[in-house]
Design a protein around this motif. Structure first.
Motif, PDB file in Angstrom:
ATOM      1  N   TRP A 156       0.926  -1.045   0.140  1.00  0.00           N
ATOM      2  CA  TRP A 156      -0.066  -0.070  -0.034  1.00  0.00           C
ATOM      3  C   TRP A 156       0.859   1.394  -0.043  1.00  0.00           C
ATOM      4  N   ALA A 679      -7.601  -0.253  -7.162  1.00  0.00           N
ATOM      5  CA  ALA A 679      -7.488   1.186  -6.979  1.00  0.00           C
ATOM      6  C   ALA A 679      -6.495   1.847  -7.889  1.00  0.00           C
ATOM      7  N   SER A 680      -5.795   1.164  -8.540  1.00  0.00           N
ATOM      8  CA  SER A 680      -4.797   1.753  -9.623  1.00  0.00           C
ATOM      9  C   SER A 680      -5.393   2.183 -10.843  1.00  0.00           C
TER      10      SER A 680
END
Length: 723
Positions: A156, A679-680
């Motif tokens: 993360w 999330a990317s």
């Protein structure tokens, strides 16, 4: 790669860099080399400094002692100084390096301040010795994302750094694009009137319906009808291959006559007037060359008369308008219902025109570009096995299969040889293998038929970057990784994605050595100007003794340098999070590039007040220029495009950024953190939106000449303008 191999490569390249810089510092102080390192200034002043090498040089011990004062003098000039002396293209070229320094400084701080300790303190490689072959990973791999455990929450942090680097790139790119766009607007608004600002290149001129008329009559009729107020005159393009060779001969004769006139009559050896000076009466060489010059002038005039009499026109013309506003409207509008007729564009600068390409029929350009693209793609595929073979040389196991056993036992067993083979040899061979490729691509770009040299260089740079990114990077990294892991497909097919995620980051070590070989040693070699130095030495001691090399000034090698810079941007973006160790090496490369090329393009004006200086004083003056004054210039602008390189640089940087983001979408998934992978996904779309905004906001400034500025200069009439 072990630390010892990297240290060996660094030591070799640092040693070469120090050697080349020391040689440059010494050579630039020698009077005989003034024509190599101060060519631009001396050519401008040679009417005053007519015979700088007639007397014997005064030897001083100081001239043999290396010094680093030139570095400070190269750093001191401001952007305005470079803009005045070398033009906007040189400013844009240097701002590429300054942008990269700022951006990768941010990446280096984050990479070494956060990611490197985070990677090094994990224990994945130590806890899984059975997952890899012996000696597969080196000590340096502990600094990479390889050492992060599968599914670790530490990923993360890498995810956060990915977003931080992406938004930092957006901010810096926007600031840079805005600044360069403002520089271009100022340049267009304040530049002195030039003929190309009033001129339009017209191609695909239709054949006249009346056989008694020619292309010239057709152009005159068309523009008087549709541009009756702004149209001033036109000049047709003729088939002039023979005249081009005559003009080259004319320039050569002028240089020879100028060089001979620098000598006293008693120092000019008479020569025979016959072929190659082998027979005939003895004559003064100046008179002999003057006769040849007059003969060439006569041949050119005869060719010009022949053009008009035999109507050797081609369907292309340069049309001159009365105002810049009229030229802008004409160049940026469609003239005919058939877009393949009366195609108009801004005329290149006179020094930027490639005359043979202007003669190419407009309908051939499409097929020429297809042919050029096919040949460029073919060359890229040809270099695939070459790249693979060069990278294989970095493996001792691969070399042992092909070398004699005696060499393997007696040579490869030496530790220093092993370090050189693994840490330096592959990068050196790859650099040598790619050296001729930019020239080939430049030739292919010329085949495409672009009428300007600047456009040919930009196209060649694009092709070279494609080869570096697609061949050296993608094929070299992914191809080698897929080959290496394909052997374990039958044994452990489920582990292939994980092995791929481990193999790709480990390839960064090869690129570190490539950066050092190309940049750390290549940049000092660029400033040394070894080719010109050798040519100057041979000329002084063979053809024309005691005469400096002052025939021509080199121009900035855009099509050679820009692809390498952008390729290193790609490497830095991809590996800034994967392997932060690459970042200091990149930062040093961009710093060296900024200093070296700023030294090459900058020119501070130095006025020589006394034209009656004797030879000894002139020699002292040249020595003071080399040691004391801020006269740091080698390259003369071959043309001025007003910064049109930057939009293409911006677009390729955006492409590198998107590739990095897409790669991490897959890498996070392969490392077991699917949430970070999902999330990317928005990042590539954000990058595309940012790029589209920049294209709409700034790109038209570089593609078109705005009527608002051109209207301000509508009072400037070309018919009353004398350059």
């Amino acid at each position: 790669m072990e630390l010892q191999d990297l240290a060996t490569s660094a030591g070799v390249n640092i040693g070469l860099a120090v050697l080349f810089f020391a040689l440059y510092s010494v050579f630039r102080k020698q009077h005989a080399n003034a024509g190599v390192y101060f060519t631009r200034h001396l050519l401008r002043e040679r009417q005053r400094m007519q015979d700088a090498g007639d007397e014997k040089e005064t030897f001083t011990f100081e001239s043999l002692v290396p010094s680093a004062g030139w570095v400070k003098r190269a750093w001191d000039p401001t952007e305005d100084d470079i803009l005045k002396s070398s033009g906007l293209d040189a400013v844009v070229f240097l701002r590429i390096f300054s942008f990269c320094m700022r951006f990768f400084m941010i990446c280096t701080v984050v990479g070494f301040g956060i990611l490197a300790p985070l990677n090094f303190t994990d224990t994945y490689l130590a806890d899984n010795p059975g997952e890899k072959e012996e000696n597969q990973y080196g000590t340096l791999d502990k600094l990479t994302i390889l050492n992060i455990s599968y599914g670790s929450m530490r990923l993360w942090i890498h995810f956060a750094v990915l977003y931080f680097i992406s938004f930092s790139a957006y901010a810096l790119l926007y600031i840079e694009f805005k600044h360069i766009a403002n520089l271009r607007l100022d340049y267009l608004a304040n530049v002195l009137p030039q003929p190309d600002q009033f001129t339009v290149l017209v191609q695909a001129i239709p054949e006249p319906e009346n056989e008694e008329l020619n292309y010239s009559d057709n152009v005159d009729y068309f523009f008087r009808r549709f541009h009756p107020i702004e149209y001033l005159s036109h000049h047709m393009v003729y088939k002039s291959s023979h005249v081009t060779s005559l003009l080259s001969e004319l320039e050569s004769l002028k240089l020879k006559i100028f060089s001979l006139k620098q000598k006293l009559p008693s120092q000019r050896a008479p020569r025979h007037a016959g072929l190659c000076g082998l027979y005939g009466p003895l004559v003064d060489p100046v008179e002999h060359h003057m006769e040849k010059l007059e003969d060439v002038h006569r041949q050119i005039r005869e060719c010009q008369r022949e053009f008009r009499q035999k109507k050797k026109e081609v369907p292309s013309a340069f049309v001159t308008m009365r105002t810049r506003w009229g030229a802008a409207v004409t160049a940026q509008s469609q003239q005919s219902t058939n877009p393949m007729h009366w195609a108009t564009q801004w005329a290149p600068e006179p020094r930027d025109i490639d005359w043979p390409n202007v003669e190419i029929p407009y309908d051939q350009l499409f097929f020429r570009r297809i042919l050029s693209s096919v040949l460029a793609i073919t060359l890229t595929f040809i270099y695939v096995p070459i790249t693979a073979a060069v990278k294989a040389l970095g493996s001792l196991d691969s070399l042992e299969k092909y070398l004699p056993q005696v060499v393997v036992d007696n040579v490869l067993e030496i530790p220093i040889v092993q370090s050189l083979v693994q840490g330096y040899l592959p990068a050196l061979l790859l650099t040598a293998a790619l050296y001729v490729v930019p020239s080939i691509f430049f030739f292919l770009s010329r085949v495409e038929g672009h009428p300007s040299v600047s456009r040919q260089e930009r196209t060649a740079a694009s092709k070279m970057f494609t080869l570096l990114a697609g061949n050296v990077f993608l094929v070299g990294v992914l191809g080698g990784s897929l080959i290496s892991i394909s052997q374990t497909f039958s044994d452990d097919p489920k582990g292939i994605p994980r092995r791929l995620a481990e193999k790709v980051p480990s390839q960064a070590n090869f690129f570190i050595t490539y950066i050092m070989t190309t940049g750390w040693a290549g940049m000092p070699l660029e400033i040394l100007q070894s080719g010109s130095l050798i040519l100057n030495f041979l000329k002084r001691h063979t053809v024309e003794k005691n005469k400096p090399l002052l025939d021509q000034v080199l121009s900035l090698p855009y099509y050679r340098t820009l692809p390498t810079v952008l390729f290193f941007v790609l490497l830095g973006l991809v590996y800034s999070i994967v392997n932060p160790l690459i970042l200091p090496f990149l930062l040093m490369y961009f710093l060296l590039g900024y200093i070296v090329f700023k030294n090459q393009v900058n020119a501070h004006t130095v006025n020589l007040q006394r034209s009656c200086l004797n030879t000894r004083n002139r020699l002292k003056l040249i020595f003071s220029l080399a040691v004391c004054m801020q006269v740091l210039h080698v390259y003369e602008p071959a043309y001025e495009t007003g910064g049109q390189y930057w939009p293409e640089i911006h677009s390729r940087t955006i492409g590198c950024l998107v590739f990095m983001q897409v790669a991490f979408v897959g890498l996070f998934s392969l490392k077991g953190l699917r949430a970070a992978s999902f999330a990317s996904i928005p990042l590539p779309f954000l990058t595309w939106l940012f790029h589209e905004h920049c294209q709409q906001r700034f790109l038209p400034i570089f593609k078109k000449f705005n009527l608002e500025v051109s209207f301000q200069f509508s009072c400037v009439n070309f018919s009353n303008f004398s350059p």
